[in-house]
Design an enzyme around this catalytic site. Structure first.
Site, short mmCIF file in Angstrom:
data_model
loop_
_atom_site.label_atom_id
_atom_site.label_comp_id
_atom_site.label_asym_id
_atom_site.label_seq_id
_atom_site.Cartn_x
_atom_site.Cartn_y
_atom_site.Cartn_z
N CYS A 47 96.82 64.01 26.84
CA CYS A 47 96.99 64.99 25.65
C CYS A 47 95.56 65.39 25.40
O CYS A 47 94.81 66.00 25.94
CB CYS A 47 97.75 64.48 24.44
N HIS A 61 102.99 63.48 27.30
CA HIS A 61 102.90 62.20 26.67
C HIS A 61 103.65 61.18 27.29
O HIS A 61 104.71 60.68 26.77
CB HIS A 61 103.02 62.28 25.05
N GLU A 83 103.22 57.87 27.54
CA GLU A 83 103.17 56.67 26.78
C GLU A 83 104.55 56.54 25.61
O GLU A 83 105.07 55.50 25.41
CB GLU A 83 101.98 56.50 25.64
#
Length: 266
Positions: free
Chosen positions: A123, A232, A234
């Site tokens: 990001c 994203h 994660e």
């Protein structure tokens, strides 16, 4: 966590809480580095702005710091890279910036690539990678002709904000396509208002959104793992095969570097 694990530095944001400044990173990023990459996370403070941070910058040697690390992770953030870093027009009033993070992360990226330190950027970190290598950013992607609105609904529950919402086309024969088991596309989340305008020299496209916005890159010719994604991975990485594979590959690259560092130290 055992210190025998590779040591991965995570660039911290500078946050104002009350009248004081704090350096921190989102728990989801720390969790993904610790459990997805199997590494020991170490937060790296921002530096370069303000009286206290100027003093820090004077004693931080980036090459020395990276020489102690096995990987570098640049996470997302609510803030945006300051436009003067890439020759952009001044930001609109109210835009959140973090000049101290800019000062640290852009130099860390360049040094990590020069030293062959495995690098993963997500990001804001992905946008920093593009800026560090000479690219530019759209400050308002949704206002660009032909581009979609890639922002999340901030009023929605967090699980909805991070839900997969659009596919990305994976470059045939690319690193991400390999990690995705040869898939031609993958569905990802989308929580960004800015994005790549001019792709930096030396970056190879790894994934593209349906509107043509570049959403993943690798550094062509890098001596080590060097990848950036706009989405994203994660977020609940264990539930997504590509996210699991991405962090595992990052961790594997960090373990290789750790073994090389240990061999030199003997």
């Amino acid at each position: 966590m055992s210190l025998s694990r590779p040591l991965i530095g995570i660039q911290a944001d500078v946050l104002t809480i009350g009248a004081a400044s704090f350096h921190g990173a989102g728990e989801k990023y720390i969790n993904a580095v610790a459990h997805g990459a199997g590494a020991t996370p170490l937060l790296i403070p921002g530096f370069g702005e303000g009286a206290e941070l100027r003093a820090l910058a004077e004693v931080v040697d980036i090459d020395e710091l990276l020489g102690q690390l096995d990987g570098l992770f640049l996470p997302g953030s609510p803030s945006n890279v300051e436009p003067h870093r890439y020759g952009g027009a001044p930001s609109r009033p109210g835009t959140l910036h973090d000049p101290s993070r800019d000062a640290a992360s852009l130099e860390l990226i360049r040094a990590a690539l020069r030293l062959g330190v495995p690098l993963l950027c997500v990001c804001r970190g992905y946008q920093e990678l593009n800026v560090a290598l000479g690219g530019s950013l759209h400050q308002h992607v949704h206002e660009q002709p032909g581009l979609l609105d890639h922002r999340e609904d901030k009023a929605a529950p967090r699980t909805e904000q991070y839900a997969p919402v659009h596919p990305v086309r994976l470059s045939p024969g690319g690193l991400l396509a390999g990690l995705a088991g040869g898939a031609a596309e993958w569905t990802v989340n989308s929580l960004h208002g800015q994005g790549i305008e001019r792709l930096a020299p030396g970056l190879a496209v790894e994934a593209v959104a349906p509107d043509g916005l570049v959403e993943a890159v690798r550094v062509a010719g890098a001596t080590g793992f060097a990848v950036g994604v706009q989405w994203h991975p994660e977020w609940r990485f264990e539930a997504d095969a590509l996210s699991r594979a991405l962090f595992a590959a990052f961790g594997d690259a960090a373990r290789v570097r750790r073994a090389q560092r240990n061999a030199v130290a003997r």
